[in-house]
Design a protein around this motif. Structure first.
Motif, PDB file in Angstrom:
ATOM      1  N   ASP A  79       1.871  32.809  -0.053  1.00 38.08           N
ATOM      2  CA  ASP A  79       2.995  32.606   0.563  1.00 38.08           C
ATOM      3  C   ASP A  79       2.703  31.879   1.783  1.00 38.08           C
ATOM      4  OD1 ASP A  79       4.419  33.965  -1.329  1.00 38.08           O
ATOM      5  OD2 ASP A  79       4.198  35.982  -0.344  1.00 38.08           O
ATOM      6  N   ASN A  80       1.686  31.526   2.055  1.00 37.78           N
ATOM      7  CA  ASN A  80       1.333  31.022   3.329  1.00 37.78           C
ATOM      8  C   ASN A  80       0.768  29.334   3.174  1.00 37.78           C
ATOM      9  OD1 ASN A  80       1.341  31.159   6.196  1.00 37.78           O
ATOM     10  ND2 ASN A  80      -0.911  31.443   6.113  1.00 37.78           N
ATOM     11  N   ILE A  81       1.303  28.787   2.030  1.00 38.09           N
ATOM     12  CA  ILE A  81       1.138  27.429   1.793  1.00 38.09           C
ATOM     13  C   ILE A  81       1.791  26.520   2.777  1.00 38.09           C
ATOM     14  CG2 ILE A  81       1.107  25.459   0.162  1.00 38.09           C
ATOM     15  CD1 ILE A  81       0.661  27.512  -1.809  1.00 38.09           C
ATOM     16  N   CYS A  82       1.342  25.523   3.422  1.00 37.14           N
ATOM     17  CA  CYS A  82       1.785  24.499   4.215  1.00 37.14           C
ATOM     18  C   CYS A  82       2.925  23.698   3.485  1.00 37.14           C
ATOM     19  CB  CYS A  82       0.721  23.686   5.004  1.00 37.14           C
ATOM     20  SG  CYS A  82       1.547  22.434   5.950  1.00 37.14           S
ATOM     21  N   GLU A  83       4.186  23.561   3.934  1.00 36.81           N
ATOM     22  CA  GLU A  83       5.163  22.853   3.213  1.00 36.81           C
ATOM     23  C   GLU A  83       5.692  21.653   4.024  1.00 36.81           C
ATOM     24  OE1 GLU A  83       8.162  25.780   2.203  1.00 36.81           O
ATOM     25  OE2 GLU A  83       6.909  26.559   0.647  1.00 36.81           O
ATOM     26  N   ALA A  84       4.790  21.251   4.953  1.00 40.34           N
ATOM     27  CA  ALA A  84       5.245  20.005   5.802  1.00 40.34           C
ATOM     28  C   ALA A  84       5.236  18.919   5.028  1.00 40.34           C
ATOM     29  CB  ALA A  84       4.491  19.888   7.364  1.00 40.34           C
ATOM     30  N   TYR A 142       2.207  12.993   8.737  1.00 45.41           N
ATOM     31  CA  TYR A 142       1.635  13.834   7.688  1.00 45.41           C
ATOM     32  C   TYR A 142       2.401  13.827   6.568  1.00 45.41           C
ATOM     33  CZ  TYR A 142       0.021  18.246   5.904  1.00 45.41           C
ATOM     34  OH  TYR A 142      -0.779  19.271   4.888  1.00 45.41           O
ATOM     35  N   LYS A 143       1.566  13.333   5.410  1.00 40.76           N
ATOM     36  CA  LYS A 143       2.263  13.215   4.058  1.00 40.76           C
ATOM     37  C   LYS A 143       3.149  11.997   4.331  1.00 40.76           C
ATOM     38  CE  LYS A 143       0.691  17.667   2.332  1.00 40.76           C
ATOM     39  NZ  LYS A 143       0.930  18.805   1.563  1.00 40.76           N
ATOM     40  N   ASN A 144       4.428  12.572   3.975  1.00 39.81           N
ATOM     41  CA  ASN A 144       5.581  11.461   4.040  1.00 39.81           C
ATOM     42  C   ASN A 144       6.112  11.621   5.372  1.00 39.81           C
ATOM     43  OD1 ASN A 144       6.013  10.728   1.100  1.00 39.81           O
ATOM     44  ND2 ASN A 144       5.863  12.925   0.958  1.00 39.81           N
ATOM     45  N   ASP A 177       3.614  28.828   9.475  1.00 40.29           N
ATOM     46  CA  ASP A 177       3.939  28.565  10.999  1.00 40.29           C
ATOM     47  C   ASP A 177       3.753  27.359  11.651  1.00 40.29           C
ATOM     48  OD1 ASP A 177       4.998  31.616  11.589  1.00 40.29           O
ATOM     49  OD2 ASP A 177       3.481  31.707  10.266  1.00 40.29           O
ATOM     50  N   ILE A 178       2.545  27.097  11.471  1.00 46.24           N
ATOM     51  CA  ILE A 178       2.159  25.711  11.966  1.00 46.24           C
ATOM     52  C   ILE A 178       2.900  24.467  11.333  1.00 46.24           C
ATOM     53  CG2 ILE A 178       0.192  24.207  12.450  1.00 46.24           C
ATOM     54  CD1 ILE A 178      -1.617  26.733  12.945  1.00 46.24           C
ATOM     55  N   CYS A 179       2.958  24.542  10.252  1.00 43.97           N
ATOM     56  CA  CYS A 179       3.850  23.641   9.701  1.00 43.97           C
ATOM     57  C   CYS A 179       5.239  23.524  10.085  1.00 43.97           C
ATOM     58  CB  CYS A 179       3.720  23.814   7.989  1.00 43.97           C
ATOM     59  SG  CYS A 179       2.199  23.261   7.323  1.00 43.97           S
ATOM     60  N   LEU A 227       5.988  24.632  12.811  1.00 40.99           N
ATOM     61  CA  LEU A 227       6.068  23.896  14.183  1.00 40.99           C
ATOM     62  C   LEU A 227       5.847  22.238  14.314  1.00 40.99           C
ATOM     63  CD1 LEU A 227       5.792  24.082  17.429  1.00 40.99           C
ATOM     64  CD2 LEU A 227       3.295  24.396  17.082  1.00 40.99           C
ATOM     65  N   LEU A 228       5.264  21.896  13.419  1.00 46.92           N
ATOM     66  CA  LEU A 228       4.934  20.550  13.111  1.00 46.92           C
ATOM     67  C   LEU A 228       6.259  19.920  12.665  1.00 46.92           C
ATOM     68  CD1 LEU A 228       3.271  17.734  12.845  1.00 46.92           C
ATOM     69  CD2 LEU A 228       2.856  18.310  10.508  1.00 46.92           C
ATOM     70  N   GLU A 229       7.105  20.426  11.698  1.00 51.80           N
ATOM     71  CA  GLU A 229       8.529  19.983  11.326  1.00 51.80           C
ATOM     72  C   GLU A 229       9.649  19.924  12.432  1.00 51.80           C
ATOM     73  OE1 GLU A 229       9.598  18.574   8.369  1.00 51.80           O
ATOM     74  OE2 GLU A 229       7.332  18.271   8.007  1.00 51.80           O
ATOM     75  N   SER A 230       9.361  20.724  13.483  1.00 52.71           N
ATOM     76  CA  SER A 230      10.441  20.787  14.474  1.00 52.71           C
ATOM     77  C   SER A 230      10.173  19.435  15.370  1.00 52.71           C
ATOM     78  CB  SER A 230       9.989  22.004  15.391  1.00 52.71           C
ATOM     79  OG  SER A 230       8.751  21.725  16.185  1.00 52.71           O
ATOM     80  N   TYR A 231       8.869  18.567  15.097  1.00 52.83           N
ATOM     81  CA  TYR A 231       8.909  17.665  15.875  1.00 52.83           C
ATOM     82  C   TYR A 231       9.237  16.227  14.900  1.00 52.83           C
ATOM     83  CZ  TYR A 231       6.432  20.117  19.410  1.00 52.83           C
ATOM     84  OH  TYR A 231       5.993  20.973  20.335  1.00 52.83           O
TER      85      TYR A 231
END
Length: 553
Positions: free
Chosen positions: A76-81, A109-111, A151-153, A155-159
């Motif tokens: 359940d903790n896979i990055c989805e960014a 990051y990726k796309n 959670d970190i992903c 955070l990244l998506e918020s930018y």
């Protein structure tokens, strides 16, 4: 145990702890000084780091608790960014690459494309993030896997500001080797990023006689290794019937007299781009004139170390000194090359095991903590991150010595070239270049003259005697009046020369073509054209340097 032995053990332990304490005091003092210099910034980073660790601990515990009773194969903790978002604009990689400063800092990051400028002061990893400016953070996250949480992903998506164009998508597998590369000055002209190769802009070459460390051109073959100077050792091995090896720490090298040598280092492919453009294509990095820089190197003489290790200076015929660095290619092979033992044992050649550059410890890009400096030779012989020196009857067996940096005539092709019989290049010919103005510039004539500046250099210890400039395609020549040079004598002169010339121009003249040539203390002069010195690797490209400029009166 006797009382004597007990006392001796007690004294030894006491001395051990005194040494440890002294080391600890020194380390603490250095840390204190560093903290005081960066107190405000480090306070922010430390707070962010603490928060990151705390959040990570909480999230890990939460994930652990929530995972109980669930399918063990489900994460359940896979990055989805980084998923493509149709509601956002699309950016090309070239546009993203322009945003690599603290004023505007974008990453991929990726796309996804992200503007993380406001996040920089809070990054727990400090300024390591600066290496990713304008680039993908995927290689970094592949190394530092703690980033890949929801959670970190989030955070990244918020930018998130946009998507990366599909044509610019790249496979970053294997890029992990490069994520710990040092930061570089943005003024350098990057020729390749992996490995990193960059030249100094021409006009900056003539601004400083000794090139600032951050502007010294960079030539790498592999990723830059991370080495601890307190733990680094250099092995000296003598192969002469039986093999004898001796090892030195940097502190042990200090038992030899320390000395300084002012020397320019130049890649044998410097000015290759001119040969490529004016004759026909060659293989290699398309250096212009910026693959040369000058510095004051400090260390101990190689000849002193070799003599202390028992190298016989009367038995040198056919023997070689193999330098091996700590940098490793993808197959696990260390970089290596060699020079003749006779060259190494000649005190006039001033070959160093260097620890300092322009008064500072060697930067990572230039061999920290130890490099060979072989003045007057192609810079490839000045092996960085030096970890071993071997005296052998054989040359280095490495690809870089056996299949590169060798001399061929202008008729040889890749199909007919025999590297095994071609002579290795151990010295450099005389060369020069006009640095300011640049080709195509508009220059202002003052009192009927235009001023031009440049450098000149010759290998093997030769000194530049004269630099001549022709304003009319070789009909007449004007000698440079100002020559800034080192005071070392000929045959031991290893620095470059900076020169200034003032060229008369006519009032009606709108354009001028300038040719530059230098003559060294052996009275060798540059050839006029590249045609007869062309070779498949574009090495030793030293014909007249030519530029055209517009004149404004």
């Amino acid at each position: 145990m006797s009382l004597k032995n007990i006392l001796l053990r007690t004294i030894n332990q006491k001395n051990k702890y005194i040494n440890l304490a002294a080391t600890a005091v020194k380390i603490n003092q250095e840390q204190y000084n560093y903290r005081e210099q960066n107190r405000q910034y480090r306070k922010t980073v430390a707070t962010a780091l603490f928060s990151s660790v705390l959040i990570g601990t909480v999230l890990a515990e939460k994930s652990k608790n929530e995972s109980k009773g669930k399918d063990k194969n489900k994460d359940d903790n896979i990055c989805e960014a980084g998923e493509r978002r149709p509601d956002l604009p699309t950016y090309r990689a070239e546009e993203v690459s322009k945003h690599d400063s603290v004023e505007s800092f974008w990453v991929i990051y990726k796309n996804g494309v992200y503007d993380v400028t406001s996040f920089l002061p809070s990054h727990p990893g400090g300024d390591q993030i600066m290496n990713a400016g304008g680039l993908s953070i995927e290689p970094f996250w592949n190394v530092y896997g703690m980033h890949k949480t929801k959670d970190i992903c989030a955070l990244l998506e918020s930018y998130r500001i946009g998507n990366l164009h599909e044509d610019d998508m790249m496979d970053h597998s294997g890029d992990e080797l490069w994520v710990k590369e040092p930061s570089r000055d943005k003024r350098l002209i990057v020729k390749t990023s992996k490995p990193f190769n960059a030249e100094i802009p021409a006009k900056l070459q003539v601004e400083h006689f000794d090139t600032p460390n951050e502007l010294f051109y960079v030539r790498q073959h592999m990723p830059v290794p991370e080495l601890d100077s307190s733990q680094h050792r250099v092995r000296v091995t003598i192969e002469n019937g039986e093999t004898v090896t001796r090892e030195f720490s940097l502190q042990q090298l200090d038992m030899f007299p320390r000395t300084q040598v002012r020397a320019a280092l130049m890649c044998a492919g410097n000015r290759r781009s001119e040969m490529n453009e004016q004759v026909k294509p060659v293989k290699g990095i398309s250096w212009q004139g910026g693959a040369i820089s000058n510095a004051v190197w400090e260390g101990v003489l190689l000849v002193d170390v070799l003599r202390a290790c028992g190298v016989d200076n009367t038995d040198v015929a056919g023997k070689h000194v193999i330098f091996t660095g700590s940098d490793i290619d993808a197959t696990g092979v260390n970089f290596s090359t060699s020079i003749p033992l006779e060259q190494a044992l000649n005190p006039s050649n001033r070959i160093l095991l260097a620890t300092h550059m322009n008064g500072a410890v060697l930067p990572p890009d230039h061999g920290h903590p130890l490099r060979a400096v072989v003045p007057g030779a192609p810079a490839v012989r000045s092996v960085k991150w030096l970890e071993s020196i071997t005296i052998s009857k054989d040359e280095s067996s490495s690809h870089w010595h056996q299949k590169d940096y060798r001399s061929f005539n202008a008729s040889k092709t890749w199909e007919t070239a025999d590297f095994a019989t071609a002579p290795p290049i151990y010295s450099l010919p005389v060369t020069s270049a006009i640095c300011d103005p640049a080709n195509g510039d508009t220059v202002v004539a003052k009192n009927g003259v235009v001023e031009i500046r440049g450098y000149a250099y010759s290998g093997g210890g030769a000194k530049i005697l004269r630099v001549d400039i022709s304003p009319d395609c070789g009909e007449t020549w004007v000698q440079a009046e100002e020559m800034q040079t080192d005071d070392a004598p000929p045959q031991q002169h290893y620095s470059w020369t900076l020169w200034t010339a003032r060229i008369p121009v006519r009032k009606e003249q709108k354009e001028i073509e300038l040719w530059a040539k230098a003559t060294d203390s052996n009275f060798n002069t540059q050839p006029e054209k590249f045609d007869d010195i062309w070779n498949i690797r574009g090495l030793l490209s030293n014909a007249y340097h030519r530029i055209k400029v517009q004149i404004k009166h």
